[in-house]
Design an enzyme around this catalytic site. Structure first.
Site, PDB file in Angstrom:
ATOM      1  CG  ASP A 130     -23.349  -6.010 -38.813  1.00  0.00           C
ATOM      2  OD1 ASP A 130     -23.507  -6.169 -40.034  1.00  0.00           O
ATOM      3  OD2 ASP A 130     -24.017  -6.609 -37.949  1.00  0.00           O
TER       4      ASP A 130
ATOM      5  CG  HIS B 269     -23.125 -10.691 -40.188  1.00  0.00           C
ATOM      6  ND1 HIS B 269     -23.050 -10.792 -41.561  1.00  0.00           N
ATOM      7  CD2 HIS B 269     -23.635  -9.467 -39.933  1.00  0.00           C
ATOM      8  CE1 HIS B 269     -23.490  -9.669 -42.115  1.00  0.00           C
ATOM      9  NE2 HIS B 269     -23.853  -8.849 -41.138  1.00  0.00           N
TER      10      HIS B 269
ATOM     11  CG  MET C 112     -28.830  -4.652 -46.318  1.00  0.00           C
ATOM     12  SD  MET C 112     -28.030  -5.505 -44.940  1.00  0.00           S
ATOM     13  CE  MET C 112     -28.903  -4.844 -43.515  1.00  0.00           C
TER      14      MET C 112
ATOM     15  CG  MET D 282     -23.346  -1.745 -43.555  1.00  0.00           C
ATOM     16  SD  MET D 282     -24.316  -2.136 -42.080  1.00  0.00           S
ATOM     17  CE  MET D 282     -23.193  -3.250 -41.262  1.00  0.00           C
TER      18      MET D 282
HETATM   19  C1  DX5 Z   1     -27.805  -4.004 -39.532  1.00  0.00           C
HETATM   20  C2  DX5 Z   1     -26.735  -5.054 -39.544  1.00  0.00           C
HETATM   21  C3  DX5 Z   1     -27.182  -6.371 -39.100  1.00  0.00           C
HETATM   22  C4  DX5 Z   1     -27.708  -6.431 -37.698  1.00  0.00           C
HETATM   23  C5  DX5 Z   1     -28.910  -7.303 -37.773  1.00  0.00           C
HETATM   24  O1  DX5 Z   1     -27.358  -2.871 -40.147  1.00  0.00           O
HETATM   25  O2  DX5 Z   1     -26.198  -5.209 -40.849  1.00  0.00           O
HETATM   26  O3  DX5 Z   1     -26.203  -7.391 -39.312  1.00  0.00           O
HETATM   27  O4  DX5 Z   1     -26.826  -6.954 -36.746  1.00  0.00           O
HETATM   28  O5  DX5 Z   1     -29.481  -7.292 -36.538  1.00  0.00           O
HETATM   29  P1  DX5 Z   1     -30.867  -7.983 -36.199  1.00  0.00           P
HETATM   30  O6  DX5 Z   1     -30.709  -9.451 -36.494  1.00  0.00           O
HETATM   31  O7  DX5 Z   1     -31.012  -7.666 -34.764  1.00  0.00           O
HETATM   32  O8  DX5 Z   1     -31.903  -7.343 -37.074  1.00  0.00           O
HETATM   33 ZN    ZN Z   2     -24.908  -7.020 -41.237  1.00  0.00          ZN
END
Ligand code: DX5
Ligand code: ZN
Length: 224
Positions: free
Chosen positions: A34, A32, A136, A67
């Site tokens: 981001d 994944h 989310m 994002m």
């Molecule tokens: C947050 C990201 C996530 C993030 C999640 O905006 O989209 O993918 O890495 O992180 P954890 O698992 O630490 O909540």
């Molecule tokens: Zn993410």
């Protein structure tokens, strides 16, 4: 089928190849990634050049979570860099149908993401053209935030709609997925489990991933 998608946001960016391999050794099957633009979310991360480098060090699918504002402008570049899955936020896409087709036209699986405050219902007209829906479970922008329990009923609702309409998108969940939340996430219908801090935060990513996945699979088996 439950899959673990370690989020590199919490990994050591100077050792991404090694960290991805470690998480993969623990059962992670999707990487994944981001992508944050400092506009849609209050943080900056990475873009297509990093995806291109990741492509060289792993055969796992690269799941790029955009994002960013105006994602249409960048989708071709992410696809060319080696992204396999691309998801866009409903909140950033006034022409969501067009954007999702654009992703598919570039040979990637298309996902749509909703923030905690966005109801599942806004996706009604696109559920038949997405490969996955990402719920989310934190407000996007940062790793290691607290899981928002309201996201659970959204996963249940998506699973119900999918069954009623005979669709086959998968349900991904992102944010605060950890040992203390993963069981209820999978019981609610979460199938692709994104985890950053729980895998890379502390300790060994391989054993962290393995334990998280084991806990998830056990909870699925107990599902009534
Ligand atoms: C947050 C990201 C996530 C993030 C999640 O905006 O989209 O993918 O890495 O992180 P954890 O698992 O630490 O909540
Ligand atoms: Zn993410």
């Amino acid at each position: 089928m439950i899959e673990l998608a370690p989020s590199i946001l919490s990994a050591d960016f100077a050792r991404l190849a090694e960290q991805i391999q470690a998480a993969g050794a623990g059962g992670g099957t999707i990487v994944h990634v981001d992508v944050m633009d400092g506009h849609f979310v209050p943080n900056l991360t990475l873009g297509p050049p990093v995806v291109k480098s990741l492509r060289k060090v792993t055969d796992l699918p690269l799941d790029c979570h955009l994002m960013i504002e105006n994602p249409d402008q960048y989708i071709p570049e992410f696809a060319a860099a080696g992204a396999n899955w691309i998801s866009v936020h409903q909140e950033t896409c006034p022409h969501l149908d067009r954007t999702l087709h654009l992703i598919r036209d570039h040979g990637c699986l298309a996902g749509v993401v909703i923030n905690p405050a966005t109801p599942v219902e806004v996706l009604s007209e696109v559920l038949d053209i997405v490969d996955y829906v990402l719920v989310m479970s934190v407000n996007p922008g940062f790793g290691a935030q607290k899981f928002i329990p309201n996201s659970l009923h959204k996963m249940r609702r998506l699973a119900d709609i999918r069954q009623q309409r005979g669709l086959n998108f998968r349900i991904e969940v992102d944010g605060g997925v950890a040992l203390d939340t993963v069981a209820e996430v999978v019981r609610a219908g979460g199938e692709i489990l994104v985890a950053g801090n729980a895998v890379f935060g502390q300790g060994d990513p391989t054993s962290n991933a393995r334990l998280l996945l084991k806990t998830a699979v056990e909870a699925t088996l107990q599902k009534v």
